[in-house]
Design a protein around this motif. Structure first.
Motif, PDB file in Angstrom:
ATOM      1  N   ILE A 167       0.848  -1.191   0.000  1.00  0.00           N
ATOM      2  CA  ILE A 167       0.000   0.000   0.000  1.00  0.00           C
ATOM      3  C   ILE A 167       0.884   1.242   0.000  1.00  0.00           C
ATOM      4  O   ILE A 167       1.816   1.361   0.789  1.00  0.00           O
ATOM      5  CB  ILE A 167      -0.946   0.004   1.218  1.00  0.00           C
ATOM      6  N   ARG A 168       0.601   2.158  -0.902  1.00  0.00           N
ATOM      7  CA  ARG A 168       1.331   3.427  -0.997  1.00  0.00           C
ATOM      8  C   ARG A 168       0.353   4.582  -0.767  1.00  0.00           C
ATOM      9  O   ARG A 168      -0.814   4.492  -1.154  1.00  0.00           O
ATOM     10  CB  ARG A 168       1.978   3.583  -2.377  1.00  0.00           C
ATOM     11  N   PRO A 169       0.836   5.674  -0.186  1.00  0.00           N
ATOM     12  CA  PRO A 169      -0.068   6.805   0.047  1.00  0.00           C
ATOM     13  C   PRO A 169      -0.497   7.456  -1.270  1.00  0.00           C
ATOM     14  O   PRO A 169       0.265   7.528  -2.230  1.00  0.00           O
ATOM     15  CB  PRO A 169       0.756   7.764   0.900  1.00  0.00           C
ATOM     16  N   VAL A 170      -1.722   7.927  -1.296  1.00  0.00           N
ATOM     17  CA  VAL A 170      -2.276   8.600  -2.463  1.00  0.00           C
ATOM     18  C   VAL A 170      -1.938  10.083  -2.353  1.00  0.00           C
ATOM     19  O   VAL A 170      -2.120  10.681  -1.289  1.00  0.00           O
ATOM     20  CB  VAL A 170      -3.813   8.403  -2.513  1.00  0.00           C
ATOM     21  N   PRO A 171      -1.404  10.694  -3.439  1.00  0.00           N
ATOM     22  CA  PRO A 171      -1.097  12.127  -3.346  1.00  0.00           C
ATOM     23  C   PRO A 171      -2.369  12.945  -3.127  1.00  0.00           C
ATOM     24  O   PRO A 171      -3.404  12.692  -3.731  1.00  0.00           O
ATOM     25  CB  PRO A 171      -0.454  12.460  -4.688  1.00  0.00           C
ATOM     26  N   THR A 172      -2.271  13.915  -2.260  1.00  0.00           N
ATOM     27  CA  THR A 172      -3.428  14.747  -1.936  1.00  0.00           C
ATOM     28  C   THR A 172      -3.486  15.941  -2.865  1.00  0.00           C
ATOM     29  O   THR A 172      -2.501  16.308  -3.502  1.00  0.00           O
ATOM     30  CB  THR A 172      -3.347  15.241  -0.485  1.00  0.00           C
ATOM     31  N   SER A 173      -4.646  16.556  -2.943  1.00  0.00           N
ATOM     32  CA  SER A 173      -4.807  17.749  -3.768  1.00  0.00           C
ATOM     33  C   SER A 173      -4.784  18.973  -2.864  1.00  0.00           C
ATOM     34  O   SER A 173      -5.185  18.926  -1.702  1.00  0.00           O
ATOM     35  CB  SER A 173      -6.111  17.690  -4.555  1.00  0.00           C
ATOM     36  N   ASP A 174      -4.308  20.088  -3.424  1.00  0.00           N
ATOM     37  CA  ASP A 174      -4.194  21.330  -2.671  1.00  0.00           C
ATOM     38  C   ASP A 174      -5.358  22.235  -3.031  1.00  0.00           C
ATOM     39  O   ASP A 174      -5.418  22.772  -4.132  1.00  0.00           O
ATOM     40  CB  ASP A 174      -2.867  22.005  -3.001  1.00  0.00           C
ATOM     41  N   HIS A 175      -6.303  22.393  -2.111  1.00  0.00           N
ATOM     42  CA  HIS A 175      -7.483  23.221  -2.360  1.00  0.00           C
ATOM     43  C   HIS A 175      -7.351  24.614  -1.750  1.00  0.00           C
ATOM     44  O   HIS A 175      -8.289  25.394  -1.799  1.00  0.00           O
ATOM     45  CB  HIS A 175      -8.743  22.551  -1.793  1.00  0.00           C
ATOM     46  N   SER A 176      -6.193  24.927  -1.185  1.00  0.00           N
ATOM     47  CA  SER A 176      -6.049  26.218  -0.522  1.00  0.00           C
ATOM     48  C   SER A 176      -5.857  27.363  -1.507  1.00  0.00           C
ATOM     49  O   SER A 176      -6.169  28.497  -1.198  1.00  0.00           O
ATOM     50  CB  SER A 176      -4.875  26.177   0.456  1.00  0.00           C
ATOM     51  N   LYS A 177      -5.326  27.085  -2.704  1.00  0.00           N
ATOM     52  CA  LYS A 177      -5.106  28.139  -3.696  1.00  0.00           C
ATOM     53  C   LYS A 177      -6.177  28.057  -4.775  1.00  0.00           C
ATOM     54  O   LYS A 177      -6.185  27.121  -5.572  1.00  0.00           O
ATOM     55  CB  LYS A 177      -3.736  27.981  -4.334  1.00  0.00           C
ATOM     56  N   PRO A 178      -7.098  29.008  -4.803  1.00  0.00           N
ATOM     57  CA  PRO A 178      -8.130  28.951  -5.851  1.00  0.00           C
ATOM     58  C   PRO A 178      -7.534  29.282  -7.216  1.00  0.00           C
ATOM     59  O   PRO A 178      -6.739  30.206  -7.361  1.00  0.00           O
ATOM     60  CB  PRO A 178      -9.142  30.019  -5.424  1.00  0.00           C
ATOM     61  N   SER A 179      -7.898  28.507  -8.202  1.00  0.00           N
ATOM     62  CA  SER A 179      -7.408  28.767  -9.550  1.00  0.00           C
ATOM     63  C   SER A 179      -8.403  29.670 -10.266  1.00  0.00           C
ATOM     64  O   SER A 179      -9.609  29.486 -10.179  1.00  0.00           O
ATOM     65  CB  SER A 179      -7.237  27.460 -10.323  1.00  0.00           C
ATOM     66  N   THR A 180      -7.883  30.650 -10.962  1.00  0.00           N
ATOM     67  CA  THR A 180      -8.744  31.576 -11.693  1.00  0.00           C
ATOM     68  C   THR A 180      -8.604  31.306 -13.174  1.00  0.00           C
ATOM     69  O   THR A 180      -7.555  30.880 -13.651  1.00  0.00           O
ATOM     70  CB  THR A 180      -8.365  33.043 -11.413  1.00  0.00           C
ATOM     71  N   PHE A 181      -9.660  31.570 -13.900  1.00  0.00           N
ATOM     72  CA  PHE A 181      -9.657  31.380 -15.347  1.00  0.00           C
ATOM     73  C   PHE A 181      -9.060  32.616 -16.003  1.00  0.00           C
ATOM     74  O   PHE A 181      -9.470  33.738 -15.720  1.00  0.00           O
ATOM     75  CB  PHE A 181     -11.077  31.146 -15.850  1.00  0.00           C
ATOM     76  N   VAL A 182      -8.075  32.409 -16.877  1.00  0.00           N
ATOM     77  CA  VAL A 182      -7.457  33.499 -17.622  1.00  0.00           C
ATOM     78  C   VAL A 182      -7.595  33.161 -19.102  1.00  0.00           C
ATOM     79  O   VAL A 182      -7.180  32.095 -19.550  1.00  0.00           O
ATOM     80  CB  VAL A 182      -5.966  33.654 -17.245  1.00  0.00           C
ATOM     81  N   GLN A 183      -8.186  34.077 -19.855  1.00  0.00           N
ATOM     82  CA  GLN A 183      -8.371  33.844 -21.284  1.00  0.00           C
ATOM     83  C   GLN A 183      -7.024  33.819 -21.992  1.00  0.00           C
ATOM     84  O   GLN A 183      -6.137  34.620 -21.687  1.00  0.00           O
ATOM     85  CB  GLN A 183      -9.200  34.965 -21.909  1.00  0.00           C
ATOM     86  N   LYS A 184      -6.876  32.911 -22.953  1.00  0.00           N
ATOM     87  CA  LYS A 184      -5.625  32.870 -23.707  1.00  0.00           C
ATOM     88  C   LYS A 184      -5.527  34.056 -24.661  1.00  0.00           C
ATOM     89  O   LYS A 184      -4.440  34.431 -25.075  1.00  0.00           O
ATOM     90  CB  LYS A 184      -5.506  31.552 -24.459  1.00  0.00           C
ATOM     91  N   GLU A 185      -6.664  34.680 -25.015  1.00  0.00           N
ATOM     92  CA  GLU A 185      -6.658  35.839 -25.899  1.00  0.00           C
ATOM     93  C   GLU A 185      -6.093  37.085 -25.228  1.00  0.00           C
ATOM     94  O   GLU A 185      -5.799  38.070 -25.900  1.00  0.00           O
ATOM     95  CB  GLU A 185      -8.071  36.137 -26.410  1.00  0.00           C
ATOM     96  N   LEU A 186      -5.946  37.088 -23.890  1.00  0.00           N
ATOM     97  CA  LEU A 186      -5.390  38.239 -23.194  1.00  0.00           C
ATOM     98  C   LEU A 186      -3.941  38.502 -23.600  1.00  0.00           C
ATOM     99  O   LEU A 186      -3.468  39.634 -23.523  1.00  0.00           O
ATOM    100  CB  LEU A 186      -5.469  38.046 -21.682  1.00  0.00           C
TER     101      LEU A 186
END
Length: 168
Positions: free
Chosen positions: A52-71
């Motif tokens: 058994i190996r530990p499952v990598p956890t996800s980091d929910h502390s930093k919210p990801s924002t959507f940035v348009q590629k056209e910017l």
């Protein structure tokens, strides 16, 4: 507690309320007979636990924002208004001309002043090539832009001026 039998009434409270006994979670599963001796079970358990190996956890502390590629290539942007607004008001202001781009901040020309604004508040503005010269574009209900001088103006018999949209 509701399925336990009360000695004084020789019944459970669930039988009194529902008219039948409750099915408890332990009754859902059939009890399996352990056919392996305990020392074999322990060695198998140790082998399984060693792999058994530990499952990598996800980091929910930093919210990801959507940035348009056209910017990255647009010449004009809309700026989101981050104040309390009355109902049905526009969430964005602009379009404004982009002066400089940095990694996280754009410098935008707002009424003749250069203002640094975070890209989290920006949205790319798609403007016709003939409007890039600095004339103020007017936004129609479909979100596209056109100059007011481009639209034909008609006058009704009563004298009312009617602007027919370009697509009709």
């Amino acid at each position: 507690m509701r399925s336990s039998i009360k000695e004084d009434i020789q019944s459970s409270t669930a039988e009194l309320v529902y008219g039948t006994t409750l099915r408890l979670p332990g009754e859902f599963f059939v009890e399996a007979k352990n056919t392996k001796p305990s020392h074999e079970f322990i060695t198998d358990l140790r082998k399984v636990m060693a792999h058994i190996r530990p499952v990598p956890t996800s980091d929910h502390s930093k919210p990801s924002t959507f940035v348009q590629k056209e910017l990255a290539t647009c010449s004009h942007v809309f700026v989101r208004i981050d104040t309390v607004r009355p109902p049905l008001s526009h969430p964005f202001d602009g379009p404004y001309r982009v002066l400089r781009r940095r990694k996280k901040v754009f410098v935008v020309d707002i009424n003749g002043k250069s203002s640094p604004i975070s890209i989290d508040r920006l949205k790319a503005a798609f403007i016709h090539r003939d409007n890039v010269d600095g004339t103020a574009p007017a936004t129609n209900t479909r979100g596209t832009t056109s100059t007011i001088a481009d639209r034909p103006v008609y006058q009704t018999r009563s004298g009312r001026r009617v602007h027919i949209p370009r697509q009709y």
